[in-house]
Design a protein around this motif. Sequence first.
Motif, PDB file in Angstrom:
ATOM      1  N   HIS A 180      22.742   5.952  54.297  1.00 21.79           N
ATOM      2  CA  HIS A 180      24.072   6.345  54.728  1.00 21.79           C
ATOM      3  C   HIS A 180      24.418   7.742  54.232  1.00 21.79           C
ATOM      4  O   HIS A 180      24.170   8.092  53.078  1.00 21.79           O
ATOM      5  N   HIS A 197      30.767   8.839  59.056  1.00 22.75           N
ATOM      6  CA  HIS A 197      29.646   8.031  58.569  1.00 22.75           C
ATOM      7  C   HIS A 197      28.449   8.204  59.492  1.00 22.75           C
ATOM      8  O   HIS A 197      28.579   8.127  60.718  1.00 22.75           O
ATOM      9  N   THR A 199      25.069   6.149  59.564  1.00 19.34           N
ATOM     10  CA  THR A 199      24.426   4.986  58.965  1.00 19.34           C
ATOM     11  C   THR A 199      23.105   4.704  59.671  1.00 19.34           C
ATOM     12  O   THR A 199      23.063   4.599  60.905  1.00 19.34           O
TER      13      THR A 199
END
Length: 263
Positions: A180, A197, A199
């Motif tokens: 991440h 984010h 991920t």
Amino acid sequence: MGRQRSRRRAEWSAVTDSELWGRASAERYDAEETVMSSAAVLAPTLDFLAELAGDGRALEFAIGTGRVGIPLRGRGVPVAGIELSEHMVAVLRRKIDQDTLPVTIGDMATTVVPGEFALVYLVYNTISNLLTQDAQVRCFRNAARHLRPGGRFVIELEVPPLRLLPPGQVAVPFDVSARHLGFDTIDVVEQLLVSHHFTRDGDHYRRDTSRHRYAWPAELDLMARIAGLEPEHRYADWAGTPFAADSTKHISVWRKPVRGRPL
């Protein structure tokens, strides 16, 4: 509902300015929050909340999938919840039934549930999901509305990371790991923070963003005063470490006066 750099789909509700968790985000929430759901992390949180609740009832705003509410109920505290996302509640219902832990679908700033509570709590930065100051003030008023005289309202919230934002820089990283990458961009005029984010999902990275309104501890104290609540404690963590200038988050407790002014 825990919000530590939340990963959600940006859907909008007519009754709140919070962004709504969709089905995909709700289904993967528990798997992405295994650390925050661990006994080591939860134990001091549960100790803190159970002590404040005493022999009374507790109400969790934005209860989500029950990360805190379910184990607190397991401690013997009668818990009820309010949650905006039906998808989050569907995940919670696989773990516990409505009679044991009742949850009302609705906006934490305005939804009213029956009865009085010794404790109302809002953890994991989730008040920042309300994107205006007015909505956050309404949330405080809603907490006060549910509290019995002498009851407490507890918030867990990060301190805005502006000290990490030098002039000319627009983003602050908060996680750089194999799975991440996360960073915040900050609008200091509107007090809005966007968490970004990336991920890892198999051979690809999934991108998510979420918006939050950050607020300073002193600003929350003023919101509490508007709602008729009095400041009682502020700590740097659930273990009760004193809050200091370099604290990155705070656990704040406000109390409804036994003989307070009408709300």
